[in-house]
Each structure stands twice: as C-alpha cells, then as structure tokens.
Design an enzyme around this catalytic site. Structure first.
Site, PDB file in Angstrom:
ATOM      1  N   LYS A 170     -96.948 -74.482 134.825  1.00 15.86           N
ATOM      2  CA  LYS A 170     -95.952 -73.209 134.857  1.00 15.86           C
ATOM      3  C   LYS A 170     -94.626 -73.860 134.958  1.00 15.86           C
ATOM      4  O   LYS A 170     -93.350 -73.171 134.484  1.00 15.86           O
ATOM      5  CB  LYS A 170     -96.286 -72.480 136.117  1.00 15.86           C
ATOM      6  CG  LYS A 170     -95.363 -71.266 136.549  1.00 15.86           C
ATOM      7  CD  LYS A 170     -95.648 -70.353 135.520  1.00 15.86           C
ATOM      8  CE  LYS A 170     -94.140 -69.286 135.992  1.00 15.86           C
ATOM      9  NZ  LYS A 170     -94.434 -68.167 134.818  1.00 15.86           N
ATOM     10  N   LYS A 238     -85.679 -69.710 141.407  1.00 18.15           N
ATOM     11  CA  LYS A 238     -86.620 -70.332 142.406  1.00 18.15           C
ATOM     12  C   LYS A 238     -87.716 -71.239 141.617  1.00 18.15           C
ATOM     13  O   LYS A 238     -87.780 -72.358 142.149  1.00 18.15           O
ATOM     14  CB  LYS A 238     -87.534 -69.144 143.255  1.00 18.15           C
ATOM     15  CG  LYS A 238     -88.577 -69.382 143.880  1.00 18.15           C
ATOM     16  CD  LYS A 238     -90.046 -69.480 143.445  1.00 18.15           C
ATOM     17  CE  LYS A 238     -90.455 -68.160 142.556  1.00 18.15           C
ATOM     18  NZ  LYS A 238     -91.809 -68.324 142.180  1.00 18.15           N
TER      19      LYS A 238
HETATM   20  P1  NAP Z   1     -92.573 -59.250 143.902  1.00 20.44           P
HETATM   21  O1  NAP Z   1     -92.489 -57.998 143.101  1.00 20.44           O
HETATM   22  O2  NAP Z   1     -91.327 -59.473 144.666  1.00 20.44           O
HETATM   23  O3  NAP Z   1     -93.762 -59.308 144.817  1.00 20.44           O
HETATM   24  C1  NAP Z   1     -94.158 -60.363 145.772  1.00 20.44           C
HETATM   25  C2  NAP Z   1     -94.972 -59.542 146.713  1.00 20.44           C
HETATM   26  O4  NAP Z   1     -95.339 -60.718 147.528  1.00 20.44           O
HETATM   27  C3  NAP Z   1     -94.341 -58.518 147.252  1.00 20.44           C
HETATM   28  O5  NAP Z   1     -95.135 -57.433 147.369  1.00 20.44           O
HETATM   29  C4  NAP Z   1     -94.272 -59.363 148.733  1.00 20.44           C
HETATM   30  O6  NAP Z   1     -94.266 -58.324 149.814  1.00 20.44           O
HETATM   31  C5  NAP Z   1     -95.159 -60.208 148.928  1.00 20.44           C
HETATM   32  N1  NAP Z   1     -95.032 -61.249 149.788  1.00 20.44           N
HETATM   33  C6  NAP Z   1     -94.020 -62.179 149.774  1.00 20.44           C
HETATM   34  N2  NAP Z   1     -94.114 -62.802 150.580  1.00 20.44           N
HETATM   35  C7  NAP Z   1     -95.085 -62.700 151.389  1.00 20.44           C
HETATM   36  C8  NAP Z   1     -95.816 -63.241 152.575  1.00 20.44           C
HETATM   37  N3  NAP Z   1     -95.275 -64.168 153.325  1.00 20.44           N
HETATM   38  N4  NAP Z   1     -96.895 -62.340 153.099  1.00 20.44           N
HETATM   39  C9  NAP Z   1     -97.509 -61.366 152.684  1.00 20.44           C
HETATM   40  N5  NAP Z   1     -96.953 -60.903 151.329  1.00 20.44           N
HETATM   41  C10 NAP Z   1     -95.970 -61.621 150.918  1.00 20.44           C
HETATM   42  O7  NAP Z   1     -92.838 -60.633 142.972  1.00 20.44           O
HETATM   43  P2  NAP Z   1     -93.515 -60.600 141.448  1.00 20.44           P
HETATM   44  O8  NAP Z   1     -92.758 -60.359 140.257  1.00 20.44           O
HETATM   45  O9  NAP Z   1     -94.933 -59.920 141.809  1.00 20.44           O
HETATM   46  O10 NAP Z   1     -94.028 -62.450 141.717  1.00 20.44           O
HETATM   47  C11 NAP Z   1     -95.034 -62.851 142.237  1.00 20.44           C
HETATM   48  C12 NAP Z   1     -95.079 -64.299 142.037  1.00 20.44           C
HETATM   49  O11 NAP Z   1     -95.621 -64.214 140.556  1.00 20.44           O
HETATM   50  C13 NAP Z   1     -93.965 -65.088 142.005  1.00 20.44           C
HETATM   51  O12 NAP Z   1     -94.325 -66.460 142.417  1.00 20.44           O
HETATM   52  C14 NAP Z   1     -93.432 -64.930 140.617  1.00 20.44           C
HETATM   53  O13 NAP Z   1     -92.557 -66.228 140.232  1.00 20.44           O
HETATM   54  C15 NAP Z   1     -94.681 -64.979 139.767  1.00 20.44           C
HETATM   55  N6  NAP Z   1     -94.263 -64.562 138.410  1.00 20.44           N
HETATM   56  C16 NAP Z   1     -93.818 -63.443 138.250  1.00 20.44           C
HETATM   57  C17 NAP Z   1     -93.538 -62.859 136.871  1.00 20.44           C
HETATM   58  C18 NAP Z   1     -92.666 -61.722 136.500  1.00 20.44           C
HETATM   59  O14 NAP Z   1     -92.272 -61.388 135.532  1.00 20.44           O
HETATM   60  N7  NAP Z   1     -92.099 -60.795 137.643  1.00 20.44           N
HETATM   61  C19 NAP Z   1     -93.854 -63.461 135.577  1.00 20.44           C
HETATM   62  C20 NAP Z   1     -94.734 -64.593 135.934  1.00 20.44           C
HETATM   63  C21 NAP Z   1     -94.943 -65.113 137.293  1.00 20.44           C
HETATM   64  P3  NAP Z   1     -93.045 -57.332 150.254  1.00 20.44           P
HETATM   65  O15 NAP Z   1     -92.898 -56.364 149.198  1.00 20.44           O
HETATM   66  O16 NAP Z   1     -93.290 -57.075 151.712  1.00 20.44           O
HETATM   67  O17 NAP Z   1     -91.652 -58.350 150.108  1.00 20.44           O
END
Ligand code: NAP
Length: 297
Positions: A170, A238
């Site tokens: 990744k 990040k």
């Molecule tokens: P997001 O929408 O910000 O969702 C992250 C979720 O994780 C939120 O619901 C957050 O809760 C929860 N969270 C964070 N810290 C936590 C903790 N300590 N304990 C419990 N829950 C926690 O982000 P996302 O886009 O889904 O991305 C998630 C992962 O996938 C990341 O590592 C990102 O780099 C990766 N990713 C994202 C994409 C994309 O296009 N978005 C593509 C590939 C990979 P809260 O809502 O309470 O903050």
C-alpha cells in the site's frame, strides 16, 4: 462463522454492508453510535466496544484511520485482546505503518490470535461496488481462510507475503500515485505555459506509454479543476508520513516521495486537507504563476 467489523467510516461502512448483504452475521462497533445505524438496519448487531465485538466474532475486520487507532482497537482498555478467542483472526484493512503491523502481529500471536494486514485501494466507490484491490500480508493458510470474505469486498486480491507485506504494498501504491499526480501537474503546466491545450495533451498521451489510470481519472479531474474528494489530501498526507518513516527506518532514499510529502504538507497547511490530493496541482500552479484550464477556475 461470526464476523466483526470495527470502524464504519467512508470505507468501513460499505465494506461491512457488503458482508451483511452476502448473508453473514456481523457484529459492528463505531465510536459514534449513529455510525452503526445503517448497519444495524441491515441486520448487524451493535457493540459498545471493540472487546464486545471480539467476544462474539471469529474473524474481526478493522478499518480505522491511523496506526495509533489500530493499536487502540487491538491493545486498548476496551480492545480486542481483552476478550478475543483462541485461533480467531484479526484483519486490519486500514492503511498503517508496516513495522507497527509486524509488532501487532507478534503480540496477537502471543495470545494465539492470527493477524492479516489487508489494506485496500479503490476508494469509496470500490468499497460500495465490492471491487476493491486488497493487498494482504500474513500466513498463507490464514489468507486462504479469509479469502471468501475478501472476495465479497474486493476483486483484485493478492497475497503478497508475511505480516507487513500488505502495508508495504500500500505504501508503494501511495508513492506511485503521489508522484504520478505531481507528474501530471507538471505536464499540464508545461503545456499551458507553452500555449498548448492540456486536454489535447492528455488525450494524445493516454494512448502511449505515458497513459495510466491516474492520467485517465485524476488527469481529467485536474482539467475540470474538481478538487472534491475522492481521496482526501489529509489521508494521502498520512500515508506519505508512513512512507517517509519507513524510508527512515530502512535507511533508504526516496526523494520523489519526499517531494510529494512536501507538497501534501503544504496542501494540509493551506487548510485544504479535506480536498482531494490532486490539490497538489494548485501549489504547482502557484510556483510558476500558471493556472491550468483557467476558464474552469
Ligand atoms: P474515515 O471515513 O475517516 O473513517 C475512519 C473511521 O475509523 C471513523 O468512523 C472513525 O470513527 C473510526 N476510528 C478512528 N479511530 C478510531 C479509534 N481509535 N477507535 C475506533 N474507531 C476509530 O476514513 P476512511 O476513508 O474510511 O479510511 C479508513 C482507512 O482506509 C484509512 O486508513 C484510510 O487511509 C484507508 N483508505 C481510505 C480510502 C478512501 O478513499 N477513503 C482508500 C483506501 C484506503 P469516528 O467517526 O468516531 O472518528
């Protein structure tokens, strides 16, 4: 088999929903209870803590933000390790540090729990469509056990190697995407400064060796000056921090990745972290006093 899913954001929510829609029993946890509602409406069971998920599930997926979040979900006071069952499997689908992943895998093994790192690419649409690319590190035998569930969430699923190998892959993905975005931006500025239409340049280059999915998709959005995410600059920022930390740990030079990191530092510093990471283009334009496709701005 009972499944757990922790982290129900942009990516986790549709991934968990696809598992429920495929007929699996799924226990979910999110910090904010409202985030669980679409999942419980679809048939999932809500849990107050990650430990509650682990006491019910045999395979526990995690999709949270960053390294310390995964550590908290696994090792925290209300974390998975408090209740997890012998021989269960933790699958971390977040994008986090490869070296921290290896340490977590070792700690889980000491408790007779298996771990796979399985970060994804393909964005929100890929998650909704069950069409993600999934890059997996960990024991092959454990990968084979989880594969039918990966197949619900993704299309291009590759077992890369031992724990951490998925996260390394990744990181490589983000190095490539970041530098490709920066390269497209430079090409568009060269074309624009020369009085040549960057849209025509893109059209011509798509058919040759410079053609890529990034030129196709990001290249078009750059021409449209559509900076809506997509993939947030703050997340790419990040991910580049993870790349630069890995380079530091390994004692290797990644100057192209360092350049992309500096651009993303500035995007976030300019308060544009919520925009797509193609916002790098705006910084490149400022350096040269050139605006690509000015009429769209
Ligand atoms: P997001 O929408 O910000 O969702 C992250 C979720 O994780 C939120 O619901 C957050 O809760 C929860 N969270 C964070 N810290 C936590 C903790 N300590 N304990 C419990 N829950 C926690 O982000 P996302 O886009 O889904 O991305 C998630 C992962 O996938 C990341 O590592 C990102 O780099 C990766 N990713 C994202 C994409 C994309 O296009 N978005 C593509 C590939 C990979 P809260 O809502 O309470 O903050």
């Amino acid at each position: 088999m009972n499944i757990g899913f922790i982290g129900l954001g942009i990516m986790g929510r549709p991934m968990a929903l696809n598992l429920i829609n495929a007929g699996h029993s799924v226990w979910v946890h999110a910090r904010r209870p409202a985030m669980m509602t679409p999942l419980t409406d679809a048939g999932a069971t809500a849990c107050n803590t990650s430990a509650d998920v682990a006491s019910n599930a045999d395979i526990i997926f995690i999709c949270v933000s960053d390294t310390q979040d995964v550590e908290q979900v696994i090792l925290g006071d209300e974390g998975i390790l408090k209740t997890t069952k012998k021989d269960s499997i933790v699958v971390d689908m977040s994008t986090i540090s490869p070296s921290a992943t290896r340490k977590l895998a070792t700690q889980l093994t000491e408790h007779n729990v298996h771990m796979l790192d399985a970060p994804v690419s393909g964005g929100e649409q890929g998650a909704i469509d069950g069409a993600l690319s999934i890059m997996v590190g960990g024991e092959k035998e454990i990968f084979d056990r989880v594969l039918p569930l990966f197949e619900v969430m993704g299309k291009n699923i590759v077992h890369i190697g031992d724990n951490g190998a998925g996260q390394v892959t990744k990181a490589c993905n983000q190095v490539l995407i970041g530098q490709t975005i920066a390269a497209i931006g430079e090409a568009y500025i060269l074309a624009s400064a020369s009085g040549v239409d960057p849209a025509k340049v893109r059209q011509a280059l798509l058919g040759g060796f410079a053609g890529s999915r990034a030129l196709e998709s990001h290249g078009q959005r750059m021409l449209d000056r559509n900076f809506k995410p997509g993939f947030k600059a703050s997340l790419h920022h990040k991910d580049m921090r993870i790349v630069i930390e890995a380079a530091h740990e390994l004692g290797i030079a990644l100057p192209g990745a360092a350049m992309v990191t500096q651009y993303l530092n500035a995007v976030v510093g300019n308060g544009k972290g919520e925009n797509d990471s193609i916002s790098i283009l705006e910084l490149q334009e400022q350096l040269s006093g050139i605006t690509v496709n000015k009429e769209k701005s």
